[in-house]
Write an enzyme that holds these catalytic residues in place. Structure first.
Site, PDB file in Angstrom:
ATOM      1  CD  GLU A   1      -7.678  22.795  -7.556  1.00  0.00           C
ATOM      2  OE1 GLU A   1      -8.076  23.919  -7.923  1.00  0.00           O
ATOM      3  OE2 GLU A   1      -7.843  21.776  -8.227  1.00  0.00           O
TER       4      GLU A   1
ATOM      5  CB  CYS B   1      -9.115  30.468  -6.351  1.00  0.00           C
ATOM      6  SG  CYS B   1     -10.183  29.027  -6.237  1.00  0.00           S
TER       7      CYS B   1
HETATM    8  P1  NAD Z   1      -0.374  33.376   1.688  1.00  0.00           P
HETATM    9  O1  NAD Z   1       0.310  33.150   0.406  1.00  0.00           O
HETATM   10  O2  NAD Z   1       0.447  33.861   2.845  1.00  0.00           O
HETATM   11  O3  NAD Z   1      -1.082  32.045   2.198  1.00  0.00           O
HETATM   12  C1  NAD Z   1      -1.995  31.300   1.424  1.00  0.00           C
HETATM   13  C2  NAD Z   1      -2.316  30.049   2.244  1.00  0.00           C
HETATM   14  O4  NAD Z   1      -1.164  29.227   2.303  1.00  0.00           O
HETATM   15  C3  NAD Z   1      -2.672  30.340   3.707  1.00  0.00           C
HETATM   16  O5  NAD Z   1      -3.671  29.429   4.119  1.00  0.00           O
HETATM   17  C4  NAD Z   1      -1.375  30.077   4.470  1.00  0.00           C
HETATM   18  O6  NAD Z   1      -1.592  29.634   5.802  1.00  0.00           O
HETATM   19  C5  NAD Z   1      -0.789  28.974   3.664  1.00  0.00           C
HETATM   20  N1  NAD Z   1       0.663  28.933   3.693  1.00  0.00           N
HETATM   21  C6  NAD Z   1       1.515  29.973   3.630  1.00  0.00           C
HETATM   22  N2  NAD Z   1       2.787  29.533   3.650  1.00  0.00           N
HETATM   23  C7  NAD Z   1       2.721  28.177   3.738  1.00  0.00           C
HETATM   24  C8  NAD Z   1       3.688  27.134   3.786  1.00  0.00           C
HETATM   25  N3  NAD Z   1       5.006  27.382   3.702  1.00  0.00           N
HETATM   26  N4  NAD Z   1       3.236  25.864   3.889  1.00  0.00           N
HETATM   27  C9  NAD Z   1       1.914  25.581   3.934  1.00  0.00           C
HETATM   28  N5  NAD Z   1       0.963  26.505   3.878  1.00  0.00           N
HETATM   29  C10 NAD Z   1       1.361  27.791   3.782  1.00  0.00           C
HETATM   30  O7  NAD Z   1      -1.551  34.367   1.418  1.00  0.00           O
HETATM   31  P2  NAD Z   1      -2.811  34.838   2.269  1.00  0.00           P
HETATM   32  O8  NAD Z   1      -2.549  36.243   2.702  1.00  0.00           O
HETATM   33  O9  NAD Z   1      -3.284  33.896   3.283  1.00  0.00           O
HETATM   34  O10 NAD Z   1      -3.837  34.853   1.082  1.00  0.00           O
HETATM   35  C11 NAD Z   1      -3.658  35.776   0.054  1.00  0.00           C
HETATM   36  C12 NAD Z   1      -3.407  35.148  -1.266  1.00  0.00           C
HETATM   37  O11 NAD Z   1      -3.502  33.741  -1.264  1.00  0.00           O
HETATM   38  C13 NAD Z   1      -4.501  35.622  -2.181  1.00  0.00           C
HETATM   39  O12 NAD Z   1      -4.086  36.764  -2.841  1.00  0.00           O
HETATM   40  C14 NAD Z   1      -4.712  34.494  -3.102  1.00  0.00           C
HETATM   41  O13 NAD Z   1      -3.871  34.626  -4.218  1.00  0.00           O
HETATM   42  C15 NAD Z   1      -4.219  33.286  -2.382  1.00  0.00           C
HETATM   43  N6  NAD Z   1      -5.285  32.388  -1.934  1.00  0.00           N
HETATM   44  C16 NAD Z   1      -5.763  31.519  -2.837  1.00  0.00           C
HETATM   45  C17 NAD Z   1      -6.754  30.647  -2.464  1.00  0.00           C
HETATM   46  C18 NAD Z   1      -7.327  29.654  -3.441  1.00  0.00           C
HETATM   47  O14 NAD Z   1      -8.429  29.205  -3.228  1.00  0.00           O
HETATM   48  N7  NAD Z   1      -6.602  29.253  -4.468  1.00  0.00           N
HETATM   49  C19 NAD Z   1      -7.252  30.679  -1.177  1.00  0.00           C
HETATM   50  C20 NAD Z   1      -6.739  31.586  -0.258  1.00  0.00           C
HETATM   51  C21 NAD Z   1      -5.711  32.432  -0.645  1.00  0.00           C
END
Ligand code: NAD
Length: 482
Positions: A253, A287
């Site tokens: 997702e 999202c």
């Molecule tokens: P990010 O890409 O660093 O992290 C997104 C999420 O993934 C966080 O919860 C993080 O802890 C987790 N994550 C990161 N690397 C991981 C790994 N290797 N293994 C497992 N989990 C990992 O970004 P962020 O700064 O936390 O959020 C910003 C971006 O993330 C937003 O611009 C948006 O695109 C996306 N986002 C999407 C949703 C959604 O509902 N689809 C939710 C939150 C963030």
């Protein structure tokens, strides 16, 4: 560990025990409305993760052998506890994440309903009997896939983890879930509802840690049989690749950049009000948040005026304060991203109609922002803003608007406003999205599936489809009298 401002001590939950983890390594938890450190989250060691893997394996044996009626009763008891504790869960969630208390408690209440829906749906996870020759029985059965490894972000601190937990447990799977290190206490209080409802030890395990370390370890382990992730596209692609290496199915997702197409026959004032309300919910950190507003040129003036008015009416403040409609951004990363996207758009010639900067106060507050004249090469029209930014772009031809809407690699949500049935059908046929809302911008519902196409991921959450990823289909052909 110190308790601050009534905020709970955060623990992991492994094998039915609340624990701090092996080394005592922690990370700070920040209240985004004040920038104060309000607690610490324990970070799992490899030994903690191995303990969780042993637990989830044993948990699966126990849960799978538990009669469905008993499983459903426990899950309903957990839903009742979530409802009972919604106000407290909401208060903790707002402290960690920032969204207004009404949104947090509403999320907790909806979460209980989602759990009830999945628990009931599991009772109807029928297989089938296929007509075959006398003396043979040909059946198709649906079985739980096994222990699940799940990873969730910070934007829906109750609903996010619960979508994975409730689907997995309803299907008869056990689960080890990594909650967000930025909103861990909400995940902990959610898990506590399941534990207090009588869930056997090991069926549900909650860990926190260095995200990349935790996911690499849990995905590679032969114990886990399926991977479920919500988050950004780059991380989703990484985890999908890691799952592929060990031939493990995954549910992804991921992000979106939802277009809103306002057609020439729509009511521009209604469309602007509904779109603005959805835009600023959870400060745009959703999202499916509407994020590109493509408006027929004949309506753009009226639509823009109403949208700006709605943006300026939004009361921005601490989530715990009465009357707040929009809280701070959840973390400093989002604040910096908003500043970068606005600066880039303005440098390329966009006009800032309202907002555009952080508020002059502590906390990660950013003003509801509306821009017009945003050129097509601006980063804001390509990168998911995940924040309270609304670029308005006029169009003269619906086919061109559809082409622009479909031009990005994302395909999660899309919105359309029209009074014509024929135009509504055209939008339904041609918009590349997993979720389409016509004449409204309402959120997801538990009765129907949510999910993306293209880079926004695969698999569905919600609706009867929610259990599909957690069940495997087995064909059994039985010769009755060998
Ligand atoms: P990010 O890409 O660093 O992290 C997104 C999420 O993934 C966080 O919860 C993080 O802890 C987790 N994550 C990161 N690397 C991981 C790994 N290797 N293994 C497992 N989990 C990992 O970004 P962020 O700064 O936390 O959020 C910003 C971006 O993330 C937003 O611009 C948006 O695109 C996306 N986002 C999407 C949703 C959604 O509902 N689809 C939710 C939150 C963030």
């Amino acid at each position: 560990m110190t308790t601050y401002h009534g905020y709970p001590d955060v623990r992991m939950y492994i094998a039915g025990e609340w624990c701090q983890g092996g080394t005592g390594r922690t990370a700070p938890i920040v209240n985004p409305a004040t920038e104060d450190v309000i607690g610490e989250v324990p970070l799992a060691t490899t030994a903690d993760l191995d303990h969780a893997l042993t637990a989830v394996e044993e948990g699966f044996r126990v849960w799978r052998a538990t009669p469905v009626a008993r499983r459903t009763a426990i899950l309903h008891a957990a839903a009742d506890l979530i409802t009972e504790r919604a106000a407290e869960i909401g208060r903790i969630s707002t402290q960690e994440q920032g969204k207004p208390l009404t949104e947090s408690t509403g999320e907790a209440r909806r979460t209980a309903e989602t759990l009830r829906w999945h628990a009931d749906d599991a009772r109807r996870a029928y297989g089938r009997i296929i007509p075959s020759g006398p003396g043979t029985m040909l059946t198709v059965r649906r079985e739980p896939i096994g222990p699940v490894a799940a990873f969730v972000p910070w934007n829906f601190p109750v609903g996010g983890p619960n979508r994975k937990i409730s689907s997995a447990l309803s299907a008869g799977c056990s689960i080890v879930i990594k909650g967000s290190e930025e909103t861990p206490a909400t995940a902990m209080e959610l898990v506590r509802c399941y534990a207090d409802a009588g869930l056997p030890a090991g069926v549900l395990n909650l860990v926190f840690g260095e995200p990349a370390e935790v996911s690499a370890h849990l995905i590679a382990s032969p114990v886990t049989r399926m991977v479920a992730f919500t988050g950004s596209v780059p991380v989703g692609k990484l985890l999908a690749a890691e799952s592929g290496k060990v031939m493990k199915p995954s549910l992804m997702e991921l992000g979106g950049h939802a277009p809103v197409i306002v057609c020439a026959d729509a009511d521009p004032v209604q469309a602007a009000r509904k779109a603005a309300q959805a835009k600023f919910a959870n400060a745009g950190q959703v999202c499916t948040s509407p994020s590109r507003f493509l408006v027929d040129e004949s309506l753009v003036e009226e639509f823009t005026a109403e949208f700006v008015k709605a943006a300026e009416e939004v009361v921005v403040g601490e989530g715990l304060a009465e009357g707040t409609r929009m809280g701070p951004l959840a973390n400093e990363r989002r604040l910096k991203a908003m500043e970068r996207l606005v600066a880039d758009a303005v440098a390329r010639g966009a006009e800032l109609l309202t907002g555009g900067s952080r508020l002059d106060r502590p906390g990660y507050f950013f003003a509801p922002t509306v821009l017009t004249g945003v050129p097509e090469d601006a980063e804001l029209l390509h990168e998911e803003p995940f924040g309270p930014l609304a670029p308005i772009v006029p169009f003269t031809d619906l086919d061109e608007a559809l082409a622009q809407a479909n031009s990005l690699p994302y395909g999660l949500a899309a919105y359309g406003f029209t009074r014509s049935a024929a135009t509504a059908e055209k939008l339904s046929d041609e918009l590349e999205a997993g979720i389409l809302s016509l004449n409204h911008c309402g959120g997801s519902v538990h009765e129907a599936p949510s999910g993306g196409v293209k880079d926004s991921g695969y698999g569905r959450e919600g609706g009867p489809e929610a259990l599909d990823a957690y069940l495997v289909t087995k064909r059994v052909s039985h010769l009755l009298a060998p």
